[in-house]
Design an enzyme around this catalytic site. Sequence first.
Site, PDB file in Angstrom:
ATOM      1  N   LYS A  10       0.850  -1.200   0.000  1.00 15.78           N
ATOM      2  CA  LYS A  10       0.000   0.000   0.000  1.00 15.78           C
ATOM      3  C   LYS A  10       0.883   1.246   0.000  1.00 15.78           C
ATOM      4  O   LYS A  10       1.716   1.420   0.886  1.00 15.78           O
ATOM      5  CB  LYS A  10      -0.911   0.042   1.229  1.00 15.78           C
ATOM      6  CG  LYS A  10      -1.928   1.172   1.098  1.00 15.78           C
ATOM      7  CD  LYS A  10      -2.597   1.555   2.397  1.00 15.78           C
ATOM      8  CE  LYS A  10      -1.802   2.524   3.218  1.00 15.78           C
ATOM      9  NZ  LYS A  10      -1.575   3.831   2.607  1.00 15.78           N
ATOM     10  N   GLU A  62      10.286   0.741  10.394  1.00 14.46           N
ATOM     11  CA  GLU A  62      11.339   1.748  10.201  1.00 14.46           C
ATOM     12  C   GLU A  62      10.660   3.077  10.483  1.00 14.46           C
ATOM     13  O   GLU A  62       9.827   3.514   9.697  1.00 14.46           O
ATOM     14  CB  GLU A  62      11.880   1.633   8.777  1.00 14.46           C
ATOM     15  CG  GLU A  62      13.289   2.158   8.641  1.00 14.46           C
ATOM     16  CD  GLU A  62      13.283   3.612   8.263  1.00 14.46           C
ATOM     17  OE1 GLU A  62      13.317   4.457   9.199  1.00 14.46           O
ATOM     18  OE2 GLU A  62      13.245   3.904   7.070  1.00 14.46           O
ATOM     19  N   CYS A  68      13.790  10.328   7.342  1.00 18.33           N
ATOM     20  CA  CYS A  68      13.727   9.783   8.712  1.00 18.33           C
ATOM     21  C   CYS A  68      15.070   9.923   9.420  1.00 18.33           C
ATOM     22  O   CYS A  68      15.115  10.083  10.629  1.00 18.33           O
ATOM     23  CB  CYS A  68      13.265   8.335   8.680  1.00 18.33           C
ATOM     24  SG  CYS A  68      14.106   7.359   7.450  1.00 18.33           S
ATOM     25  N   GLU A  88      10.557  15.139  16.231  1.00 18.25           N
ATOM     26  CA  GLU A  88      10.850  15.036  14.798  1.00 18.25           C
ATOM     27  C   GLU A  88      10.028  16.072  14.043  1.00 18.25           C
ATOM     28  O   GLU A  88       8.804  16.063  14.107  1.00 18.25           O
ATOM     29  CB  GLU A  88      10.500  13.629  14.300  1.00 18.25           C
ATOM     30  CG  GLU A  88      10.837  13.433  12.845  1.00 18.25           C
ATOM     31  CD  GLU A  88      10.671  11.999  12.367  1.00 18.25           C
ATOM     32  OE1 GLU A  88       9.630  11.397  12.663  1.00 18.25           O
ATOM     33  OE2 GLU A  88      11.589  11.493  11.709  1.00 18.25           O
ATOM     34  N   GLY A 127       7.276   4.756   8.465  1.00 18.13           N
ATOM     35  CA  GLY A 127       6.459   5.943   8.695  1.00 18.13           C
ATOM     36  C   GLY A 127       6.635   6.451  10.113  1.00 18.13           C
ATOM     37  O   GLY A 127       7.705   6.265  10.714  1.00 18.13           O
TER      38      GLY A 127
HETATM   39  P1  NAD Z   1       2.119   8.037   8.726  1.00 16.45           P
HETATM   40  O1  NAD Z   1       2.942   7.204   9.595  1.00 16.45           O
HETATM   41  O2  NAD Z   1       0.708   8.363   9.144  1.00 16.45           O
HETATM   42  O3  NAD Z   1       1.984   7.352   7.262  1.00 16.45           O
HETATM   43  C1  NAD Z   1       2.882   6.425   6.717  1.00 16.45           C
HETATM   44  C2  NAD Z   1       2.119   5.278   6.071  1.00 16.45           C
HETATM   45  O4  NAD Z   1       1.323   4.621   7.053  1.00 16.45           O
HETATM   46  C3  NAD Z   1       1.124   5.709   4.978  1.00 16.45           C
HETATM   47  O5  NAD Z   1       1.111   4.736   3.959  1.00 16.45           O
HETATM   48  C4  NAD Z   1      -0.187   5.706   5.716  1.00 16.45           C
HETATM   49  O6  NAD Z   1      -1.296   5.511   4.864  1.00 16.45           O
HETATM   50  C5  NAD Z   1      -0.009   4.514   6.637  1.00 16.45           C
HETATM   51  N1  NAD Z   1      -0.875   4.512   7.821  1.00 16.45           N
HETATM   52  C6  NAD Z   1      -1.356   5.580   8.513  1.00 16.45           C
HETATM   53  N2  NAD Z   1      -2.136   5.169   9.534  1.00 16.45           N
HETATM   54  C7  NAD Z   1      -2.159   3.820   9.489  1.00 16.45           C
HETATM   55  C8  NAD Z   1      -2.795   2.815  10.273  1.00 16.45           C
HETATM   56  N3  NAD Z   1      -3.572   3.127  11.312  1.00 16.45           N
HETATM   57  N4  NAD Z   1      -2.593   1.516   9.964  1.00 16.45           N
HETATM   58  C9  NAD Z   1      -1.802   1.189   8.929  1.00 16.45           C
HETATM   59  N5  NAD Z   1      -1.193   2.076   8.134  1.00 16.45           N
HETATM   60  C10 NAD Z   1      -1.361   3.392   8.405  1.00 16.45           C
HETATM   61  O7  NAD Z   1       2.889   9.354   8.436  1.00 16.45           O
HETATM   62  P2  NAD Z   1       2.293  10.817   8.084  1.00 16.45           P
HETATM   63  O8  NAD Z   1       1.068  11.157   8.880  1.00 16.45           O
HETATM   64  O9  NAD Z   1       2.152  10.891   6.631  1.00 16.45           O
HETATM   65  O10 NAD Z   1       3.484  11.706   8.592  1.00 16.45           O
HETATM   66  C11 NAD Z   1       3.499  12.072   9.961  1.00 16.45           C
HETATM   67  C12 NAD Z   1       4.884  12.093  10.513  1.00 16.45           C
HETATM   68  O11 NAD Z   1       5.449  10.790  10.402  1.00 16.45           O
HETATM   69  C13 NAD Z   1       5.873  12.986   9.784  1.00 16.45           C
HETATM   70  O12 NAD Z   1       5.791  14.291  10.170  1.00 16.45           O
HETATM   71  C14 NAD Z   1       7.159  12.344  10.158  1.00 16.45           C
HETATM   72  O13 NAD Z   1       7.547  12.783  11.430  1.00 16.45           O
HETATM   73  C15 NAD Z   1       6.831  10.876  10.219  1.00 16.45           C
HETATM   74  N6  NAD Z   1       7.193  10.145   8.984  1.00 16.45           N
HETATM   75  C16 NAD Z   1       8.299   9.376   9.026  1.00 16.45           C
HETATM   76  C17 NAD Z   1       8.699   8.697   7.882  1.00 16.45           C
HETATM   77  C18 NAD Z   1       9.924   7.846   7.887  1.00 16.45           C
HETATM   78  O14 NAD Z   1      10.507   7.649   6.835  1.00 16.45           O
HETATM   79  N7  NAD Z   1      10.322   7.290   9.014  1.00 16.45           N
HETATM   80  C19 NAD Z   1       7.964   8.820   6.705  1.00 16.45           C
HETATM   81  C20 NAD Z   1       6.812   9.596   6.705  1.00 16.45           C
HETATM   82  C21 NAD Z   1       6.452  10.245   7.857  1.00 16.45           C
END
Ligand code: NAD
Length: 496
Positions: free
Chosen positions: A189, A265, A299, A396, A242
């Site tokens: 996804k 990660e 990240c 972060e 994420g």
């Molecule tokens: P997020 O963690 O919400 O999203 C990352 C992925 O997880 C997306 O594909 C999203 O659809 C999915 N996701 C979200 N909620 C989920 C759930 N309940 N169950 C399963 N999958 C789910 O990240 P965001 O809201 O887009 O960004 C928020 C913060 O996260 C950023 O400000 C940053 O600090 C961090 N982030 C970190 C990375 C990394 O590479 N470590 C990448 C993106 C964001």
Amino acid sequence: MAATSVELKTPVTGSFKLNTGLFINNEWVPAVEGKTFEVINPSTEEVICSVHEATEKDVDIAVAAARKAFNTTWAETTPYQRGLYLNKLADLVEKNIDLLASIESLDNGKSITMARGDVGAVVGCLRYYGGWADKIEGKTIDIAPDMLHYTRPEPLGVCGQIIPWNFPLLMLSWKIGPALATGNTVVLKTAEQTPLSALAFADLVKEAGFPPGVLNIISGYGRVAGAALSSHMDVDKVAFTGSTAVGRTIMKAAAASNLKKVTLELGGKSPNIVFNDADIDAAIDAVNFGIYFNHGQTCCAGSRVYVQEGIYDKFIAAFKIRAEQNKVGDPFLEETFQGPQVSQLQFDRIMGYVKAGKDEGATVVTGGARHGDKGFFIQPTIFADVRQDMKIMQEEIFGPVCAIAKFKDVEEVIKLGNDSEYGLAAAVHTKDLNTAIYVSNKLRAGTVWVNCYNQLHWALPFGGFKSSGIGRELGELALANYTENKSVAIKLGQTL
Ligand code: NAD
């Protein structure tokens, strides 16, 4: 029913057709509930197109397709052939580098030169894991003369993979490379902010000849499709990149469903340490690249910079000049270094941190405001004299915002460096080999760079200590996260 393709255009590619359905069983299918969502261009804030939104029913269909392939075609495919498929896919990605990079620039906002770099690394990653496919070996273990003992690393089964928006294609390759090389099948996804490049990639999966169902790619929201994948009873593993908050949710869902394996990660707040004896110009380049690469949406961004007191003022003055030289603007211009942040939400979050830094009394050295009046652009921002307890030093930010503080000696900076819930990466800048090795060993981080930053490679494991994650991606170590060991014990001397 919503269309399953759209005509798009970029300055690099001209017009092209993009499939916008769900890629399941090597076919483009509409979402069962007929839902779609809009994808926004972060440079213009305009809608690029709509894509189909997977819900629980679509996840069920994709998982069933992946399960069938796992039990049939993919199980009958030799490791050598799996490697050939991955290599063919890498060749096709390389051939389509401009198309894929342009879609990344359009959808994510990263500069076209950076996007080409990402796609180049996708090619390297797929070839690397293609090379591993027929080199995954068990052991024979000598325990008793009348027995034969051996181990077999076997694939886990169906893997759910959930990726973020900051490196859409690169994260996809880190996930699918080791999973497919080891004989798993995948339902991946993409992030709802950046689904487009993976859709173009999916066409290449089919062209490379992978059997249907081996790699399924769906667009959708985290709380719907992501949650369905991580709690699915027929998914054997979930791999996620994420936020730490969502990582915790995924782990709970895995535990509450079928105890699927989990690799995570997650976030970081990585210290970047500059000693008095460092090559100051090189250190400034590394600090600049460490925080502003990918607009700070990395990240492992070097977002906490500690500079030793002897060079502090000189460093800040020179870094200000360097940061102000970063070209911010249209991602399709070859000279652009920094494009827009990915979304309005991220823009607002980052500007909230900028305000917090000002309110808490940190010194704004440069930036601290939006860039231009359209698109999610933010000026490269430096805060100096940041106290350890300030929000911008602890949390972060995921944007082009650097927090700098002064330190006196080695022991103090090790303590400061480790004062974080995260432990993804760190860096040390010094000419003294003893300092470099001593500090690298003491920092609780999954990667430590010395006199450089963001030097990632598909052959080098990557992942986090502490709340930055579980497991490792890349390198040989990633293979272990996609296999189960089976121990076989055979009693000898009997007629079978
Ligand atoms: P997020 O963690 O919400 O999203 C990352 C992925 O997880 C997306 O594909 C999203 O659809 C999915 N996701 C979200 N909620 C989920 C759930 N309940 N169950 C399963 N999958 C789910 O990240 P965001 O809201 O887009 O960004 C928020 C913060 O996260 C950023 O400000 C940053 O600090 C961090 N982030 C970190 C990375 C990394 O590479 N470590 C990448 C993106 C964001």
